[in-house]
Design a protein around this motif. Structure first.
Motif, short mmCIF file in Angstrom:
data_model
loop_
_atom_site.label_atom_id
_atom_site.label_comp_id
_atom_site.label_asym_id
_atom_site.label_seq_id
_atom_site.Cartn_x
_atom_site.Cartn_y
_atom_site.Cartn_z
N ASN A 63 -33.97 13.58 -46.80
CA ASN A 63 -32.63 12.23 -46.77
C ASN A 63 -33.19 11.01 -47.52
O ASN A 63 -32.78 10.65 -49.02
CB ASN A 63 -32.03 11.45 -45.72
CG ASN A 63 -31.10 10.48 -45.87
OD1 ASN A 63 -29.87 10.98 -46.91
ND2 ASN A 63 -31.28 9.37 -44.82
N LEU A 64 -34.78 11.08 -46.78
CA LEU A 64 -35.38 9.87 -48.04
C LEU A 64 -35.81 10.32 -49.42
O LEU A 64 -35.70 9.63 -50.38
CB LEU A 64 -37.09 10.17 -46.80
CG LEU A 64 -36.46 8.84 -45.47
CD1 LEU A 64 -38.20 9.08 -44.62
CD2 LEU A 64 -36.24 7.64 -45.55
N ALA A 65 -36.17 11.21 -49.30
CA ALA A 65 -35.99 11.97 -50.98
C ALA A 65 -35.68 12.29 -52.42
O ALA A 65 -35.48 12.20 -52.57
CB ALA A 65 -36.82 13.21 -51.05
N ARG A 66 -34.32 11.80 -51.01
CA ARG A 66 -32.92 11.95 -52.10
C ARG A 66 -32.17 10.54 -52.83
O ARG A 66 -32.07 9.47 -53.03
CB ARG A 66 -31.87 12.48 -51.42
CG ARG A 66 -31.55 14.23 -51.88
CD ARG A 66 -29.94 14.66 -51.36
NE ARG A 66 -29.68 14.05 -49.35
CZ ARG A 66 -29.84 14.73 -48.84
NH1 ARG A 66 -30.87 15.73 -48.41
NH2 ARG A 66 -29.93 14.04 -47.35
N GLY A 67 -33.35 9.57 -51.71
CA GLY A 67 -33.57 8.35 -51.77
C GLY A 67 -33.78 7.14 -52.95
O GLY A 67 -34.48 8.07 -53.71
N PRO A 68 -33.86 6.42 -53.58
CA PRO A 68 -34.18 4.90 -54.48
C PRO A 68 -35.67 5.44 -54.21
O PRO A 68 -36.14 4.13 -53.66
CB PRO A 68 -33.48 3.66 -54.43
CG PRO A 68 -33.20 4.21 -52.84
CD PRO A 68 -32.85 5.31 -52.28
N THR A 69 -36.44 5.62 -54.36
CA THR A 69 -37.85 6.04 -54.32
C THR A 69 -38.33 4.64 -54.64
O THR A 69 -39.79 4.51 -53.33
CB THR A 69 -38.82 7.13 -55.25
OG1 THR A 69 -37.94 8.25 -54.87
CG2 THR A 69 -40.23 7.41 -54.60
N LYS A 70 -38.05 3.98 -55.24
CA LYS A 70 -39.30 2.23 -55.86
C LYS A 70 -39.05 1.59 -54.54
O LYS A 70 -39.73 0.85 -54.68
CB LYS A 70 -38.42 2.06 -57.52
CG LYS A 70 -39.27 3.17 -58.21
CD LYS A 70 -41.05 3.69 -58.91
CE LYS A 70 -40.83 4.25 -59.82
NZ LYS A 70 -42.62 4.16 -60.01
N ALA A 71 -37.27 1.66 -54.12
CA ALA A 71 -37.23 0.81 -53.18
C ALA A 71 -37.70 1.00 -52.24
O ALA A 71 -38.19 0.16 -51.16
CB ALA A 71 -35.62 0.55 -53.42
N LEU A 72 -37.23 2.41 -52.18
CA LEU A 72 -38.19 2.74 -50.84
C LEU A 72 -40.52 2.34 -50.39
O LEU A 72 -40.94 1.77 -49.71
CB LEU A 72 -37.84 4.17 -49.76
CG LEU A 72 -36.81 4.56 -50.25
CD1 LEU A 72 -36.32 6.71 -49.83
CD2 LEU A 72 -36.14 4.13 -48.52
#
Length: 260
Positions: free
Chosen positions: A198-207
């Protein structure tokens, strides 16, 4: 790169799975394992990993530092191993540009406890436990424990854990705020992978920006924290992920983040 003390896999969901792989020693940490871990943590984001999942092979996450020293005996300066191997790994994990999830199976003791708690989200099997046993052999907690534990559990509980050297079960660790959640043992791997994917599908830069803000917040005044948020929001607002998400919102559909 070929590793001997760890196993590394990059899943189709862009999760870099790093498994401590010395099950015969409950994944005791050697200089080789620590250096391999640091290499993997540093390398995987550049090879497509948008989240990292750290776990242990076999019956435990990690029993801590390997005190056998490979038969070489106990060195005179134990701090040197921290400087050269443990500390660079902890800093690499803290500064990773992608989220880190830890799936704790069985014991997480000593530096192994610190290693697990460095993750952003810690999922623990119900039978697992956390232990700072340094005081039991006349040493001090290391690998970031004295920095991590007061921030996670509060000073009073951290002092109890570090000075009494007693096991903290997974349920109590969750109650103390040390970890995110506890699951039945048989569901640990599945639950941790769902979260990491789920995290890998997220907005990586924002995370990545969230990681940095949260890491630094406790050392900043409110005014400085607000200023840091202002800069981070500027940077997040310039990403392609944000712009495409706005379009998706206006079109009433779910956004697809690409980590750019």
């Amino acid at each position: 790169m070929n590793y001997e003390a760890i196993r590394v896999d990059l899943t189709p969901a862009s999760v870099g799975v790093i498994t401590l792989n010395r099950p015969d020693t409950l994944n005791a940490l050697t200089a080789q394992m620590l250096d391999e871990l640091r290499d993997a943590v540093t390398r995987l984001p550049g090879e497509g990993a948008r989240a990292l999942l750290l776990t242990g092979e076999g019956r435990g996450f990690s029993s801590g530092a390997d005190l056998t020293g490979g038969g070489a005996g106990i060195p005179d300066d134990l701090g040197l191993a921290l400087e050269e191997h443990f500390n660079p790994l902890i800093e690499a994990l803290i500064n990773a540009p992608v989220p880190v999830v830890a799936a704790v199976n069985g014991p997480a003791a000593g530096a192994g406890c610190s290693l697990a708690l460095t993750a952003d989200i810690v999922i623990a099997a119900r039978s697992s436990y956390f232990l700072q046993a340094f005081v039991n052999i006349g040493l001090v907690p290391d690998a970031g424990a004295t920095w991590l534990l007061p921030r996670l559990a509060g000073r009073a509980r951290a002092m109890e854990m570090m000075m009494l050297g007693e096991r903290i079960g997974a349920d109590k660790a969750a109650e103390w705020g040390m970890i995110s959640r506890v699951v039945d043992d048989q569901f640990l791997a599945e639950e941790a992978m769902v979260i990491a994917a789920n995290l890998a599908r997220g907005p990586t830069k924002a995370l990545g920006l969230i990681r940095g803000l949260a890491r630094n917040a406790e050392q900043l005044s409110l005014s400085d924290a607000l200023a840091a948020e202002r800069v981070a929001q500027r940077d997040a607002g310039r990403t392609e992920d944000f712009r495409s998400a706005v379009v998706a919102f206006l079109q009433k559909r779910q956004p697809t983040f690409e980590g750019r």
